[in-house]
Design a protein around this motif. Structure first.
Motif, PDB file in Angstrom:
ATOM      1  N   LEU A 349       0.810  -1.214   0.000  1.00 40.35           N
ATOM      2  CA  LEU A 349       0.000   0.000   0.000  1.00 40.35           C
ATOM      3  C   LEU A 349       0.848   1.272   0.000  1.00 40.35           C
ATOM      4  N   ARG A 350       2.168   1.080  -0.094  1.00 39.75           N
ATOM      5  CA  ARG A 350       3.121   2.192  -0.202  1.00 39.75           C
ATOM      6  C   ARG A 350       3.033   3.144   0.986  1.00 39.75           C
ATOM      7  N   LYS A 351       2.968   2.533   2.149  1.00 39.60           N
ATOM      8  CA  LYS A 351       2.986   3.311   3.376  1.00 39.60           C
ATOM      9  C   LYS A 351       4.378   3.247   4.000  1.00 39.60           C
ATOM     10  N   LYS A 352       4.572   4.007   5.057  1.00 42.05           N
ATOM     11  CA  LYS A 352       5.891   4.045   5.690  1.00 42.05           C
ATOM     12  C   LYS A 352       5.989   3.100   6.879  1.00 42.05           C
ATOM     13  N   ARG A 353       4.892   2.929   7.599  1.00 42.03           N
ATOM     14  CA  ARG A 353       4.936   2.119   8.815  1.00 42.03           C
ATOM     15  C   ARG A 353       3.559   1.486   9.051  1.00 42.03           C
ATOM     16  N   THR A 354       3.536   0.455   9.902  1.00 43.17           N
ATOM     17  CA  THR A 354       2.283  -0.257  10.154  1.00 43.17           C
ATOM     18  C   THR A 354       1.243   0.626  10.838  1.00 43.17           C
ATOM     19  N   ASP A 356       0.434   3.442  10.018  1.00 39.33           N
ATOM     20  CA  ASP A 356      -0.341   4.132   8.981  1.00 39.33           C
ATOM     21  C   ASP A 356      -1.582   3.343   8.586  1.00 39.33           C
ATOM     22  N   LEU A 357      -1.593   2.054   8.906  1.00 37.07           N
ATOM     23  CA  LEU A 357      -2.723   1.188   8.556  1.00 37.07           C
ATOM     24  C   LEU A 357      -3.577   0.821   9.772  1.00 37.07           C
ATOM     25  N   SER A 358      -3.221   1.335  10.920  1.00 44.62           N
ATOM     26  CA  SER A 358      -3.861   0.880  12.161  1.00 44.62           C
ATOM     27  C   SER A 358      -5.347   1.195  12.215  1.00 44.62           C
ATOM     28  N   VAL A 359      -5.764   2.356  11.681  1.00 45.97           N
ATOM     29  CA  VAL A 359      -7.185   2.727  11.740  1.00 45.97           C
ATOM     30  C   VAL A 359      -8.020   1.781  10.887  1.00 45.97           C
TER      31      VAL A 359
END
Length: 394
Positions: A349-354, A356-359
């Motif tokens: 998902l081209r994020k920087k860290r986990t 960023d997906l927590s929500v």
């Protein structure tokens, strides 16, 4: 040809004509119920866990039927994050005791204290609720009214269990969707069941909880000894033989047979998923024209069943998700039905860290779309969801 009633029963919680692949589990449970009634002693609590649609609720409903045949008292509730578990238990226990109290004068004598203790428990956990036993029942002061849910629940179950022993019966308490209960309620339940089981002569109360594969971990988070408290049983997909039996036995009982290639096609298409198996059997039955199900019948029925399952199970879940949640699940679908690593999802998902997906992760877990099979991983709660998402082209 005279068309007989469709024997297949698709739908949530409906007990199918043949519980294929579950006979050993059901047989063991019946044996435990017999033992509990004969000895007047409780059994170790059970936990049934598995993905959605594999038949956990069906099993609970069948356990209820078995309990009724043995003239035992069966109470079933569905846990919810929006309602305290104690309130749901109090309501269903009240209904059960109300039926018992109205059965005979002897029953009134045997269960009168249990009714008073339940009244005390009700007043504490649901003071605004309205309950009636059709007879005046005063609370039993000093029992199940301390305000400590673990203590009160233990005293309530112990009192009801003692009455059940005197009446030569057993209390079978089933809770579906147990992972939805608030953590503090799960902790109290664990403590109460643990303490009941520690008694030299445990009262005849048999507890069965059911929920998603994450349920064992959820219970262990509530109290560490939950790992040893329960008898855990994982309810999975059916194997090829059980799938074939689930399709052929109901048909054969109604004078209908499957052509071998038609059966092979249905077994392969359903993949051992009980919800899909019943839908497939139902639609194939509806299109057959003779007492033999042909390959053509199977193909037509399979496609109709697939459409029903997709619209009723997959599509509704997909449509309830937000665009970012869909992106999250689409990234998961790359792994098919295997668990997805959160670290890998960050990359996809081209994020920087986990974080960023927590929500999205939290909200998808709360809505029942996904669960955490182990630390750092997520998986779909419904078999076949990954395949459905992959075919959406999003």
């Amino acid at each position: 040809m005279e068309l007989s009633t469709n024997p297949f029963k698709p739908g949530a919680g409906r007990v199918p004509p043949v519980l294929a692949g579950r006979s050993d589990l059901l047989g063991e449970f019946r044996t435990r119920l017999h033992q509990a009634r004969e000895t007047g002693e409780g059994e170790r609590p059970w936990i049934l866990s598995g993905l959605r649609g594999v038949g956990k609720t069906v099993l609970l409903n069948q356990l209820g039927r078995d309990a009724a045949e043995l003239k035992l008292i069966f109470i079933k509730v569905e846990a919810s994050s929006s309602k305290p578990l104690a309130v749901a238990l109090a309501k269903e226990l009240h209904l059960a005791l109300r039926r018992v109290l109205s059965s005979s004068d002897r029953a009134k004598a045997l269960w009168s204290k249990a009714a008073r203790v339940l009244r005390s428990f009700q007043v504490r956990v649901d003071p605004s609720g309205t309950y009636s036993f059709t007879v005046d029942v005063e609370p039993e002061r000093g029992v199940a009214d301390s305000g400590d849910l673990a203590v009160d629940l233990q005293e309530l179950l112990e009192t009801i269990g003692l009455a059940a022993r005197e009446a030569n019966t057993v209390i079978v308490l089933a809770v579906d969707e147990l992972q939805e209960a608030p953590p503090e309620d799960l902790a109290a339940l664990n403590v109460a069941l643990h303490n009941l089981g520690q008694d030299v002569f445990p009262v005849p109360v048999v507890f069965v909880g059911a929920g998603l594969p994450s349920l064992p971990a959820v219970l262990a988070d509530a109290t560490s000894y939950a790992e040893r408290l329960y008898d855990y049983r994982q309810i999975g997909l059916l194997d090829t033989a059980a799938t074939a039996d689930a399709l052929t036995a109901p048909a054969r009982a109604n004078g209908v047979d499957w052509e071998p290639d038609a059966l092979d096609a249905a077994v392969t298409a359903t993949g051992g998923y009980p919800y899909f198996i019943q839908a497939c059997g139902s639609h194939v039955w509806a299109v057959r024209a003779t007492d033999t199900i042909s390959l053509q019948d199977a193909h037509i029925g399979i496609e109709s069943a697939r459409s029903e399952v997709e619209q009723g199970l997959y599509q509704s879940r997909w449509e309830r998700a937000t665009p970012t949640q869909r992106a999250f699940m689409s990234a998961m679908a790359t792994d098919d039905d295997a668990p997805s690593s959160m670290a890998e999802l960050v990359t996809r998902l081209r994020k920087k860290r986990t974080t960023d997906l927590s929500v999205n992760r939290r909200d998808l877990i709360r809505s029942g779309h996904i669960y955490t099979p182990e630390r750092g991983f997520v998986a779909f709660t419904v078999p076949g969801m990954a395949d459905f998402i992959s075919r959406q082209g999003e």
